[in-house]
Write a protein that holds these residues in place. Sequence first.
Motif, PDB file in Angstrom:
ATOM      1  N   GLU A 203       0.749  -1.064   0.022  1.00 55.26           N
ATOM      2  CA  GLU A 203      -0.065  -0.042   0.005  1.00 55.26           C
ATOM      3  C   GLU A 203       0.912   1.260  -0.127  1.00 55.26           C
ATOM      4  OE1 GLU A 203      -3.436   0.209  -0.107  1.00 55.26           O
ATOM      5  OE2 GLU A 203      -3.253  -1.830  -0.415  1.00 55.26           O
ATOM      6  N   PRO A 204       0.524   2.155  -0.576  1.00 52.40           N
ATOM      7  CA  PRO A 204       1.382   3.562  -0.830  1.00 52.40           C
ATOM      8  C   PRO A 204       1.233   4.239   0.569  1.00 52.40           C
ATOM      9  CG  PRO A 204      -0.576   3.751  -1.941  1.00 52.40           C
ATOM     10  CD  PRO A 204      -0.715   2.396  -1.402  1.00 52.40           C
ATOM     11  N   THR A 205       1.635   3.827   1.597  1.00 49.49           N
ATOM     12  CA  THR A 205       1.920   4.505   2.742  1.00 49.49           C
ATOM     13  C   THR A 205       2.968   5.387   2.858  1.00 49.49           C
ATOM     14  OG1 THR A 205       3.422   2.792   3.913  1.00 49.49           O
ATOM     15  CG2 THR A 205       0.825   2.389   4.152  1.00 49.49           C
ATOM     16  N   PRO A 206       3.040   6.411   3.576  1.00 45.89           N
ATOM     17  CA  PRO A 206       4.148   7.262   3.750  1.00 45.89           C
ATOM     18  C   PRO A 206       5.641   6.462   3.894  1.00 45.89           C
ATOM     19  CG  PRO A 206       2.567   8.151   5.123  1.00 45.89           C
ATOM     20  CD  PRO A 206       2.166   6.829   4.622  1.00 45.89           C
ATOM     21  N   GLN A 207       5.574   5.455   4.777  1.00 44.63           N
ATOM     22  CA  GLN A 207       6.750   4.691   5.083  1.00 44.63           C
ATOM     23  C   GLN A 207       7.322   3.821   3.732  1.00 44.63           C
ATOM     24  OE1 GLN A 207       6.480   1.760   8.218  1.00 44.63           O
ATOM     25  NE2 GLN A 207       8.346   0.741   7.518  1.00 44.63           N
ATOM     26  N   HIS A 208       6.126   3.290   3.015  1.00 43.22           N
ATOM     27  CA  HIS A 208       6.354   2.243   1.837  1.00 43.22           C
ATOM     28  C   HIS A 208       6.936   3.457   0.708  1.00 43.22           C
ATOM     29  CE1 HIS A 208       3.907  -1.075   3.226  1.00 43.22           C
ATOM     30  NE2 HIS A 208       5.352  -1.199   3.381  1.00 43.22           N
ATOM     31  N   ARG A 209       6.184   4.562   0.724  1.00 47.73           N
ATOM     32  CA  ARG A 209       6.624   5.653  -0.413  1.00 47.73           C
ATOM     33  C   ARG A 209       8.307   6.227  -0.013  1.00 47.73           C
ATOM     34  NH1 ARG A 209       1.570   9.797  -0.101  1.00 47.73           N
ATOM     35  NH2 ARG A 209       0.110   8.662  -1.397  1.00 47.73           N
ATOM     36  N   ARG A 210       8.670   6.114   1.155  1.00 44.09           N
ATOM     37  CA  ARG A 210      10.030   6.332   1.218  1.00 44.09           C
ATOM     38  C   ARG A 210      10.925   5.254   1.087  1.00 44.09           C
ATOM     39  NH1 ARG A 210       7.555   9.344   5.262  1.00 44.09           N
ATOM     40  NH2 ARG A 210       7.801   7.677   6.790  1.00 44.09           N
ATOM     41  N   GLU A 211      10.524   3.914   1.201  1.00 43.85           N
ATOM     42  CA  GLU A 211      11.182   2.865   0.990  1.00 43.85           C
ATOM     43  C   GLU A 211      11.375   2.661  -0.506  1.00 43.85           C
ATOM     44  OE1 GLU A 211      11.512  -1.755   1.910  1.00 43.85           O
ATOM     45  OE2 GLU A 211       9.996  -0.536   3.286  1.00 43.85           O
ATOM     46  N   LEU A 212      10.288   3.060  -1.367  1.00 46.16           N
ATOM     47  CA  LEU A 212      10.310   2.800  -2.638  1.00 46.16           C
ATOM     48  C   LEU A 212      11.339   3.787  -3.385  1.00 46.16           C
ATOM     49  CD1 LEU A 212       7.770   2.538  -5.327  1.00 46.16           C
ATOM     50  CD2 LEU A 212       9.217   4.584  -5.573  1.00 46.16           C
ATOM     51  N   ILE A 213      11.520   4.901  -2.676  1.00 41.91           N
ATOM     52  CA  ILE A 213      12.591   6.033  -3.239  1.00 41.91           C
ATOM     53  C   ILE A 213      14.021   5.230  -2.944  1.00 41.91           C
ATOM     54  CG2 ILE A 213      13.566   8.313  -2.844  1.00 41.91           C
ATOM     55  CD1 ILE A 213      11.070   8.361  -4.610  1.00 41.91           C
ATOM     56  N   GLU A 214      13.933   4.803  -1.534  1.00 45.64           N
ATOM     57  CA  GLU A 214      15.159   3.963  -1.300  1.00 45.64           C
ATOM     58  C   GLU A 214      15.517   3.124  -2.238  1.00 45.64           C
ATOM     59  OE1 GLU A 214      14.388   3.222   2.716  1.00 45.64           O
ATOM     60  OE2 GLU A 214      15.453   4.834   3.442  1.00 45.64           O
ATOM     61  N   ARG A 215      14.667   2.359  -2.455  1.00 49.03           N
ATOM     62  CA  ARG A 215      14.849   0.976  -3.545  1.00 49.03           C
ATOM     63  C   ARG A 215      15.264   1.595  -5.031  1.00 49.03           C
ATOM     64  NH1 ARG A 215      13.146  -4.202  -2.058  1.00 49.03           N
ATOM     65  NH2 ARG A 215      12.443  -4.151   0.403  1.00 49.03           N
ATOM     66  N   TYR A 216      14.791   2.535  -5.371  1.00 48.43           N
ATOM     67  CA  TYR A 216      14.834   2.998  -6.605  1.00 48.43           C
ATOM     68  C   TYR A 216      16.186   3.569  -6.642  1.00 48.43           C
ATOM     69  CZ  TYR A 216      14.390   5.521 -11.039  1.00 48.43           C
ATOM     70  OH  TYR A 216      14.411   6.087 -12.193  1.00 48.43           O
ATOM     71  N   GLY A 217      16.521   4.367  -5.783  1.00 46.52           N
ATOM     72  CA  GLY A 217      17.839   4.880  -5.407  1.00 46.52           C
ATOM     73  C   GLY A 217      18.946   3.913  -5.666  1.00 46.52           C
ATOM     74  N   LYS A 218      18.710   2.888  -4.811  1.00 47.89           N
ATOM     75  CA  LYS A 218      19.920   1.653  -4.981  1.00 47.89           C
ATOM     76  C   LYS A 218      19.568   1.260  -6.495  1.00 47.89           C
ATOM     77  CE  LYS A 218      19.624   0.267  -0.211  1.00 47.89           C
ATOM     78  NZ  LYS A 218      18.914  -0.758   0.688  1.00 47.89           N
ATOM     79  N   ALA A 219      18.429   1.000  -7.230  1.00 50.90           N
ATOM     80  CA  ALA A 219      18.295   0.469  -8.680  1.00 50.90           C
ATOM     81  C   ALA A 219      19.314   1.336  -9.607  1.00 50.90           C
ATOM     82  CB  ALA A 219      17.051   0.449  -8.976  1.00 50.90           C
ATOM     83  N   VAL A 220      19.164   2.877  -9.281  1.00 50.55           N
ATOM     84  CA  VAL A 220      20.030   3.636 -10.323  1.00 50.55           C
ATOM     85  C   VAL A 220      21.165   4.047  -9.908  1.00 50.55           C
ATOM     86  CG1 VAL A 220      17.647   4.228 -11.127  1.00 50.55           C
ATOM     87  CG2 VAL A 220      18.697   5.760  -9.512  1.00 50.55           C
ATOM     88  N   ARG A 221      21.710   3.664  -8.470  1.00 45.25           N
ATOM     89  CA  ARG A 221      23.015   4.129  -8.254  1.00 45.25           C
ATOM     90  C   ARG A 221      24.261   3.517  -9.421  1.00 45.25           C
ATOM     91  NH1 ARG A 221      25.508   5.831  -3.366  1.00 45.25           N
ATOM     92  NH2 ARG A 221      23.574   5.847  -2.277  1.00 45.25           N
ATOM     93  N   GLY A 222      24.911   4.446  -9.492  1.00 45.86           N
ATOM     94  CA  GLY A 222      26.047   4.315 -10.342  1.00 45.86           C
ATOM     95  C   GLY A 222      25.589   4.378 -11.853  1.00 45.86           C
ATOM     96  N   GLN A 223      24.349   4.716 -12.143  1.00 51.32           N
ATOM     97  CA  GLN A 223      23.944   4.850 -13.521  1.00 51.32           C
ATOM     98  C   GLN A 223      23.952   6.410 -14.025  1.00 51.32           C
ATOM     99  OE1 GLN A 223      23.379   2.182 -15.400  1.00 51.32           O
ATOM    100  NE2 GLN A 223      23.733   0.755 -13.930  1.00 51.32           N
ATOM    101  N   GLY A 224      24.677   7.026 -13.433  1.00 49.09           N
ATOM    102  CA  GLY A 224      24.660   8.644 -13.812  1.00 49.09           C
ATOM    103  C   GLY A 224      24.460   8.918 -15.232  1.00 49.09           C
ATOM    104  N   THR A 225      25.742   8.344 -15.863  1.00 51.48           N
ATOM    105  CA  THR A 225      25.695   8.685 -17.155  1.00 51.48           C
ATOM    106  C   THR A 225      24.422   8.178 -18.039  1.00 51.48           C
ATOM    107  OG1 THR A 225      28.060   8.588 -17.053  1.00 51.48           O
ATOM    108  CG2 THR A 225      27.176   8.623 -19.292  1.00 51.48           C
ATOM    109  N   LEU A 226      23.920   7.003 -17.988  1.00 52.46           N
ATOM    110  CA  LEU A 226      22.834   6.472 -18.562  1.00 52.46           C
ATOM    111  C   LEU A 226      21.710   7.566 -18.264  1.00 52.46           C
ATOM    112  CD1 LEU A 226      21.536   4.543 -20.387  1.00 52.46           C
ATOM    113  CD2 LEU A 226      21.307   3.150 -18.108  1.00 52.46           C
ATOM    114  N   LEU A 227      21.627   7.771 -16.873  1.00 48.59           N
ATOM    115  CA  LEU A 227      20.267   8.687 -16.526  1.00 48.59           C
ATOM    116  C   LEU A 227      20.485  10.067 -17.219  1.00 48.59           C
ATOM    117  CD1 LEU A 227      20.229   7.625 -12.692  1.00 48.59           C
ATOM    118  CD2 LEU A 227      18.555   6.890 -14.598  1.00 48.59           C
ATOM    119  N   ARG A 228      21.738  10.721 -17.310  1.00 48.68           N
ATOM    120  CA  ARG A 228      21.760  11.933 -18.064  1.00 48.68           C
ATOM    121  C   ARG A 228      21.517  11.741 -19.377  1.00 48.68           C
ATOM    122  NH1 ARG A 228      27.649  14.206 -19.460  1.00 48.68           N
ATOM    123  NH2 ARG A 228      27.004  15.479 -20.807  1.00 48.68           N
ATOM    124  N   PHE A 229      22.026  10.950 -20.141  1.00 46.67           N
ATOM    125  CA  PHE A 229      21.550  10.390 -21.483  1.00 46.67           C
ATOM    126  C   PHE A 229      20.133  10.426 -21.658  1.00 46.67           C
ATOM    127  CE2 PHE A 229      20.354   6.896 -24.226  1.00 46.67           C
ATOM    128  CZ  PHE A 229      20.339   7.490 -25.360  1.00 46.67           C
TER     129      PHE A 229
END
Length: 189
Positions: free
Chosen positions: A78-104
């Motif tokens: 469920e999109p609770t405040p805690q789960h929303r923050r956890e999603l951002i943390e999980r997404y951050g881990k997924a895109v970490r190190g992908q700076g050039t690709l994200l910029r592109f």
Amino acid sequence: MQDTELGSTRARIQRVALELFAEQGYDKTSLRELAERLGMTKASLYYYFKSKDDIVRSLVGDLLAAVDEVVDWSREREPTPQHRRELIERYGKAVRGQGTLLRFLTENQPALRGLEAGDALRQRMRTLIGFVVDPADPLPAQLCGRLAFYALHGGPAILSDVDATSEEIFDAACVVALSMVPDGDGRQA
């Protein structure tokens, strides 16, 4: 050719293509130019990738797999405040190190509109944003929720001239992203 040699050549082509795409844009980069930068013939390049779209598809493939894990996680919560923050943390881990690709991806959105890989990534982002942003929230809270993703995507580029490691910069982007997540009352956390 052995599999390891094929893989390393393929990875090298991806790396150099991404550098060129990020430097001068997807539309302004030709396969001929990429082949020249790599020191190979265009025919040799075609052995690995048939088109620029094929290269982008391969670059986005790994990112999509990581983002799919976050999307799958969100579908079980469920999109609770805690789960929303956890999603951002999980997404951050997924895109970490992908700076050039994200910029592109960020800087070449118009060129990527017609590509299957771009459509796939946009679809996943809509799902993730839909989890973090409640359409009933006031517009400022909706904007903050969307900007949380932008902080992760754009933070490394925005802070590229700062005297800090890429890890420190991405950590700062994560802190900012988390601070922007709406808390469920229409306010940011």
